[in-house]
Write a protein that holds these residues in place. Structure first.
Motif, PDB file in Angstrom:
ATOM      1  N   ARG A   9       2.688   1.292  -8.784  1.00 34.60           N
ATOM      2  CA  ARG A   9       1.683   1.960  -7.940  1.00 34.60           C
ATOM      3  C   ARG A   9       1.004   3.000  -8.540  1.00 34.60           C
ATOM      4  N   LEU A  10      -0.179   3.418  -8.196  1.00 32.16           N
ATOM      5  CA  LEU A  10      -0.883   4.231  -8.869  1.00 32.16           C
ATOM      6  C   LEU A  10      -0.782   5.864  -8.249  1.00 32.16           C
ATOM      7  N   HIS A  11      -0.414   5.367  -6.880  1.00 31.83           N
ATOM      8  CA  HIS A  11      -0.295   6.432  -5.870  1.00 31.83           C
ATOM      9  C   HIS A  11       0.482   6.112  -4.511  1.00 31.83           C
ATOM     10  N   ASN A  12       0.889   6.811  -3.701  1.00 29.17           N
ATOM     11  CA  ASN A  12       1.610   6.741  -2.395  1.00 29.17           C
ATOM     12  C   ASN A  12       1.280   7.193  -1.087  1.00 29.17           C
ATOM     13  N   TYR A  13       0.199   7.253  -0.887  1.00 23.65           N
ATOM     14  CA  TYR A  13      -0.340   7.839   0.359  1.00 23.65           C
ATOM     15  C   TYR A  13       0.123   7.362   1.628  1.00 23.65           C
ATOM     16  N   PRO A  14       0.528   8.247   2.741  1.00 19.66           N
ATOM     17  CA  PRO A  14       0.940   7.858   3.930  1.00 19.66           C
ATOM     18  C   PRO A  14      -0.184   6.606   4.634  1.00 19.66           C
ATOM     19  N   ILE A  15       0.451   5.998   5.521  1.00 17.36           N
ATOM     20  CA  ILE A  15      -0.415   5.116   6.241  1.00 17.36           C
ATOM     21  C   ILE A  15      -0.441   5.481   7.809  1.00 17.36           C
ATOM     22  N   VAL A  16      -1.728   5.747   8.349  1.00 16.52           N
ATOM     23  CA  VAL A  16      -1.631   6.138   9.842  1.00 16.52           C
ATOM     24  C   VAL A  16      -2.444   4.932  10.567  1.00 16.52           C
ATOM     25  N   LYS A  46       7.422  -0.188  10.133  1.00  8.03           N
ATOM     26  CA  LYS A  46       7.658   1.071   9.754  1.00  8.03           C
ATOM     27  C   LYS A  46       9.169   1.053   8.784  1.00  8.03           C
ATOM     28  N   ASP A  47      10.098   0.397   9.430  1.00  8.56           N
ATOM     29  CA  ASP A  47      11.551   0.287   8.505  1.00  8.56           C
ATOM     30  C   ASP A  47      11.099  -0.488   7.150  1.00  8.56           C
ATOM     31  N   TYR A  48      10.146  -1.628   7.298  1.00  8.39           N
ATOM     32  CA  TYR A  48       9.861  -2.494   6.242  1.00  8.39           C
ATOM     33  C   TYR A  48       9.221  -1.605   5.155  1.00  8.39           C
ATOM     34  N   ALA A  49       8.378  -0.702   5.711  1.00 12.87           N
ATOM     35  CA  ALA A  49       7.563   0.201   4.723  1.00 12.87           C
ATOM     36  C   ALA A  49       8.370   1.036   3.787  1.00 12.87           C
ATOM     37  N   ALA A  50       9.377   1.494   4.732  1.00  7.70           N
ATOM     38  CA  ALA A  50      10.513   2.660   4.334  1.00  7.70           C
ATOM     39  C   ALA A  50      11.303   2.027   2.819  1.00  7.70           C
ATOM     40  N   LYS A  51      11.161   0.586   2.843  1.00 10.28           N
ATOM     41  CA  LYS A  51      12.189  -0.122   1.796  1.00 10.28           C
ATOM     42  C   LYS A  51      11.140   0.180   0.381  1.00 10.28           C
ATOM     43  N   ASP A  53       9.589   3.081   0.068  1.00  7.21           N
ATOM     44  CA  ASP A  53       9.312   4.383   0.126  1.00  7.21           C
ATOM     45  C   ASP A  53       7.903   4.879   0.621  1.00  7.21           C
ATOM     46  N   LYS A  54       7.433   3.866   1.662  1.00 11.10           N
ATOM     47  CA  LYS A  54       6.149   4.352   2.165  1.00 11.10           C
ATOM     48  C   LYS A  54       6.192   4.999   3.414  1.00 11.10           C
ATOM     49  N   GLU A  55       5.427   5.979   3.697  1.00  7.91           N
ATOM     50  CA  GLU A  55       5.274   6.388   5.220  1.00  7.91           C
ATOM     51  C   GLU A  55       4.345   5.631   5.968  1.00  7.91           C
ATOM     52  N   TRP A 389       2.292  -7.862   5.078  1.00  7.16           N
ATOM     53  CA  TRP A 389       2.164  -6.144   4.922  1.00  7.16           C
ATOM     54  C   TRP A 389       2.374  -5.727   3.585  1.00  7.16           C
ATOM     55  N   TYR A 390       3.142  -6.552   2.736  1.00  8.69           N
ATOM     56  CA  TYR A 390       3.468  -6.406   1.569  1.00  8.69           C
ATOM     57  C   TYR A 390       2.300  -6.467   0.553  1.00  8.69           C
ATOM     58  N   GLU A 391       1.388  -7.256   0.908  1.00  6.83           N
ATOM     59  CA  GLU A 391       0.214  -7.237   0.171  1.00  6.83           C
ATOM     60  C   GLU A 391      -0.772  -6.265   0.280  1.00  6.83           C
ATOM     61  N   ILE A 392      -0.510  -5.700   1.650  1.00  3.74           N
ATOM     62  CA  ILE A 392      -1.463  -4.551   2.013  1.00  3.74           C
ATOM     63  C   ILE A 392      -0.863  -3.369   1.408  1.00  3.74           C
ATOM     64  N   PHE A 393       0.193  -3.197   1.393  1.00  6.48           N
ATOM     65  CA  PHE A 393       0.873  -2.038   0.799  1.00  6.48           C
ATOM     66  C   PHE A 393       0.646  -1.890  -0.776  1.00  6.48           C
ATOM     67  N   ARG A 394       0.758  -3.011  -1.380  1.00 10.29           N
ATOM     68  CA  ARG A 394       0.423  -3.094  -2.707  1.00 10.29           C
ATOM     69  C   ARG A 394      -0.917  -2.875  -3.263  1.00 10.29           C
ATOM     70  N   ARG A 395      -1.757  -3.476  -2.356  1.00 16.55           N
ATOM     71  CA  ARG A 395      -3.221  -3.249  -2.578  1.00 16.55           C
ATOM     72  C   ARG A 395      -3.778  -1.999  -2.420  1.00 16.55           C
ATOM     73  N   LEU A 396      -3.182  -1.165  -1.361  1.00 14.58           N
ATOM     74  CA  LEU A 396      -3.667   0.258  -1.009  1.00 14.58           C
ATOM     75  C   LEU A 396      -3.064   1.181  -2.202  1.00 14.58           C
ATOM     76  N   ASP A 397      -1.816   0.851  -2.420  1.00 15.45           N
ATOM     77  CA  ASP A 397      -1.258   1.765  -3.497  1.00 15.45           C
ATOM     78  C   ASP A 397      -1.689   1.542  -4.735  1.00 15.45           C
ATOM     79  N   ASN A 398      -2.612   0.975  -5.150  1.00 20.79           N
ATOM     80  CA  ASN A 398      -3.238   0.637  -6.347  1.00 20.79           C
ATOM     81  C   ASN A 398      -4.770   0.678  -6.516  1.00 20.79           C
TER      82      ASN A 398
END
Length: 400
Positions: A9-16, A46-51, A53-55, A389-398
């Protein structure tokens, strides 16, 4: 695909996330039994994101208040402090200026980290959360001229200051009512009676702490429900206040979801050059005898709404309804496909892949065979929901 594959990842911003109409968040007991994202024994996101290290936060805001009021509540939920609905706004509509107080899920939002980099967040909205999150991005960018003019120095909420558009890395809608919903036109004649009856029921639900702690309508700024934080009961004249809210002409959820009213409200909302925009949407209806009907595998809670939306053809005699044609019949159970897609009045382009994504433009994600509540996990396999959700996390973090 394994659900816990690590990724660079390039960054790890929280998701709200802004939940939808009649939704609920993490402050309510209902979310513990049936998480808003993790519905019916699916993966708890929420628990899945924590795996990774995502808020991931789905704060409790009212599922029935106006976009403006919900944005004020979310701002306080994010940064911490007491909800300020605005001096000018609260005086105009006749409800309390201040609301509940929160610790803040991302209290350092908008501040510089140890490396001098701005702490940003990704914001998302499901259903009614779609237009609300768009309103929130707009308010962070321009604030409110009326509030700046009316508010004494030192009292102004940061939400009304403007100039904070760079605090938001991306804006994503999930089955968002990005152009309103035709359902409200379809039930226009009985709408007032239905809505007032529902609001009355919500007032009783929110009148007692034991029920409100489980599911809280959060209309206490109007005195329609109790404040579960400090125990302030609903107002003695709650029936009058209920009608004041409903007929406020500008501070009610149904105003914000009515197509022609929403278009007027959102006309000035711009895409900001440093923010990325994504719209996920779905269809779960098909043509039968000239109208759209729900597919058999649509969740039963949505089928009644889908039948109504799928039959409505507009009303050429009413200027507000005139452009609602049979194109608007296709739906996900509640939101029209025409509305769930990327807003067509703003810059947009079809999503192709993650290469060369650019900010300042809406990406229209491929339409999916899902219903309105699939984005919450309903009737989705754990594998499919996790991959989504994995694809969303990876896309947003990059994003660059």
């Amino acid at each position: 695909m394994q659900l816990n594959n690590p990724y660079e990842r390039l960054h790890n911003y929280p998701i709200v996330v802004f939940h939808g109409f009649a939704g609920y968040g993490e402050d309510e007991l209902m979310n513990k039994f049936n998480p808003y994202f993790g519905w019916i024994n699916n993966i708890r996101i929420k628990d899945y994101a924590a795996k990774y290290d995502k808020e991931f936060y789905v704060p409790s805001i009212s599922g029935f208040s106006s976009m403006w009021d919900r944005c004020c509540e979310m701002y306080a939920q994010i940064v911490g402090g007491t909800v300020d609905y605005g001096k000018a706004h609260s005086e105009k509509y006749g409800h309390n200026r201040y609301g509940r107080t929160y610790k803040g899920v991302v209290p350092d939002w908008g501040k510089l980290d140890a490396e001098g980099k701005l702490k940003k967040i990704h914001v998302m909205g499901h259903s009614y959360g779609g237009p609300t999150v768009r309103c929130f991005v707009h308010m962070m960018a321009v604030g409110s001229e009326e509030e700046r003019a009316a508010t004494p120095a030192g009292e102004l909420s940061g939400l009304f200051e403007g100039g904070h558009e760079d605090w938001i890395a991306s804006c994503t809608t999930l089955a968002g009512a990005n152009d309103g919903i035709s359902f409200l036109y379809a039930i226009e004649k009985p709408k007032d009676k239905i809505a007032l009856a529902v609001l009355s029921g919500l007032s009783w639900l929110g009148a007692f702490k034991i029920s409100a702690q489980f599911y809280d309508p959060e209309l206490d700024e109007w005195g329609i429900t109790m404040n579960t934080q400090d125990g302030t009961p609903r107002a003695k004249d709650w029936k009058k206040r209920l009608r004041d809210y409903y007929y406020s002409d500008g501070d009610c959820v149904l105003d914000d979801l009515t197509i022609h009213k929403f278009r007027k409200t959102s006309e000035s909302w711009e895409c900001h050059p440093n923010t990325y925009y994504f719209a996920y949407y779905a269809t779960k209806s098909y043509v039968k005898n000239g109208v759209h009907v729900p597919k058999k595998d649509m969740i039963v809670l949505m089928k009644g709404f889908s039948y109504i939306v799928g039959r409505y053809k507009g009303n050429p005699a009413d200027a507000n309804h005139a452009e609602i044609t049979t194109e608007w019949q296709e739906n996900d159970g509640l939101v029209n496909v025409m509305s769930g897609r990327a807003p067509r009045t703003k810059p947009w382009t079809p999503y192709v892949n993650d290469k060369d994504l650019k900010p300042g433009i809406w990406y229209d994600m491929p339409i999916e065979d899902k219903d309105h509540m699939s984005y919450m996990g309903s009737k989705e396999t754990k594998e499919d929901f996790g991959v989504f959700w994995y694809e969303i996390f990876r896309r947003l973090d990059n994003l660059a």
